[in-house]
Motif scaffolding. Structure first.
Motif, PDB file in Angstrom:
ATOM      1  N   LEU A  28      34.136  46.458  33.420  1.00  0.00           N
ATOM      2  CA  LEU A  28      35.069  47.178  34.286  1.00  0.00           C
ATOM      3  C   LEU A  28      34.359  48.117  35.265  1.00  0.00           C
ATOM      4  O   LEU A  28      34.663  48.110  36.467  1.00  0.00           O
ATOM      5  N   PRO A  29      33.422  48.945  34.798  1.00  0.00           N
ATOM      6  CA  PRO A  29      32.747  49.841  35.747  1.00  0.00           C
ATOM      7  C   PRO A  29      32.021  49.097  36.861  1.00  0.00           C
ATOM      8  O   PRO A  29      31.998  49.548  38.004  1.00  0.00           O
ATOM      9  N   VAL A  30      31.427  47.945  36.512  1.00  0.00           N
ATOM     10  CA  VAL A  30      30.720  47.168  37.526  1.00  0.00           C
ATOM     11  C   VAL A  30      31.702  46.658  38.582  1.00  0.00           C
ATOM     12  O   VAL A  30      31.472  46.783  39.792  1.00  0.00           O
ATOM     13  N   ALA A  31      32.827  46.102  38.120  1.00  0.00           N
ATOM     14  CA  ALA A  31      33.822  45.549  39.047  1.00  0.00           C
ATOM     15  C   ALA A  31      34.382  46.618  39.972  1.00  0.00           C
ATOM     16  O   ALA A  31      34.473  46.422  41.194  1.00  0.00           O
ATOM     17  N   VAL A  32      34.764  47.760  39.410  1.00  0.00           N
ATOM     18  CA  VAL A  32      35.345  48.829  40.223  1.00  0.00           C
ATOM     19  C   VAL A  32      34.319  49.408  41.189  1.00  0.00           C
ATOM     20  O   VAL A  32      34.618  49.693  42.354  1.00  0.00           O
TER      21      VAL A  32
END
Length: 323
Positions: A114-118
């Motif tokens: 999630l952190p990578v995508a956002v």
């Protein structure tokens, strides 16, 4: 003058990180709910949690309802509906189903991105820190996510192939759902200057509660009532507790943070949910973390610190709200 602005911006970022940490600490409690009420299905857990969230939010926002509603435009109501669905109802059902059918390891590994995508999406915003400067943080984040799920991923998982595929699909769906929520919510908050972060959270709660009501006939049709009154009372207590801690206070911290930090930094704050979920899991299981889990903790903390350092090197980006 520049020195004063820099100190103010640094203080703003520090407060944003504190709010992100608080949101993660409260959201991590959500992972204990299925353990506390194992007899209920993911849909029933979602309905219980968000019905309580909606009722509490409605009570808290009632005194300001008549003055607040006229300021909310049609496009804002539409945004509230899809944000409530993506970030609450749909995400929680997909996540719970992924854990039950695909296993905790696979689900945590996928959700860990999630952190990578956002952050990647946020890097496209005007004035944002470039992906080149964020590369060390993204690498550390990815390594931490791999460590979190690696040891259980390597272990054999019971279940049929069809169940594994369903779990994989649900985990990817949950990843996409919450990524859309994080980005959309941050951008809505950046343009709605006349609505406080707290009121936006309460409006989200009212809409999510309405969605939970609409799901009641669905669960009654496919999941017959077979629990004793004491079990339903237990579910009600857990649902109210999670609603107050995670949905009311946790979301309030998150919305406040979303207005203080740029989207590239918002993505990194999601890691705190994973950290606290692991911590609560260790306490629940009454054990110490394994070497791989300790490594995951260290990598996640290093990822967040690296991201903060990248934004301090480019102070202008930290002051730019998401486009």
């Amino acid at each position: 003058m520049n020195a004063v602005w820099a100190r103010a911006n640094k203080s703003k970022s520090a407060l944003g990180v504190v709010c992100g940490t608080g949101a993660g600490a409260l959201w991590g409690l959500v992972f204990l709910a299925p353990e506390l009420v194992r007899d209920f299905t993911p849909l029933q857990l979602a309905i219980g949690r968000y019905l309580a969230y909606g009722l509490i939010a409605a009570v808290l926002i009632a005194p300001r309802w008549r003055t607040l509603v006229p300021t909310i435009m049609r496009k804002d109501w539409i945004a509230l509906i899809w944000l409530s669905l993506a970030g609450n109802t749909l995400y929680y059902v997909l996540l719970s189903t992924a854990v039950q059918t695909g296993g905790i390891a696979m689900t945590s590994l996928i959700i860990g991105f999630l952190p990578v995508a956002v952050t990647v999406i946020g890097s496209r915003d005007k004035g944002a820190v470039s992906l080149t400067n964020l590369a060390p943080s993204l690498v550390l984040c990815t390594a931490g996510a791999v460590c979190i799920g690696w040891q259980r991923l390597a272990a054999p998982v019971s279940g049929q192939a069809d169940g594994q595929l369903l779990g994989l699909a649900c985990a990817i769906g949950a990843l996409a759902s919450w990524t859309a929520y994080a980005v959309g919510n941050a951008r809505c908050l950046s343009r709605l200057d006349h609505v406080t972060a707290h009121d936006w959270n309460l409006l989200t709660g009212v809409i999510t509660g309405a969605q939970a009501v609409l799901l009641i006939p669905l669960t009654l049709a496919f999941e017959p009532i077979r629990h004793a009154a004491a079990s339903w009372a237990h579910l009600a207590i857990v649902s109210v507790g999670v609603a107050v801690a995670a949905s009311i206070f946790g979301n309030a911290f998150w919305n406040r943070m979303s207005r203080l930090l740029p989207l590239t930094m918002v993505g990194q704050m999601i890691l705190f949910e994973t950290l606290f979920a692991l911590l609560y899991g260790f306490l629940w299981e009454r054990r110490l973390p394994s070497p791989m889990e300790v490594a995951a903790f260290g990598l996640v903390v290093a990822s967040v610190m690296s991201c903060i350092a990248a934004h301090r090197k480019q102070p202008d980006a930290a002051a730019v709200a998401p486009a």
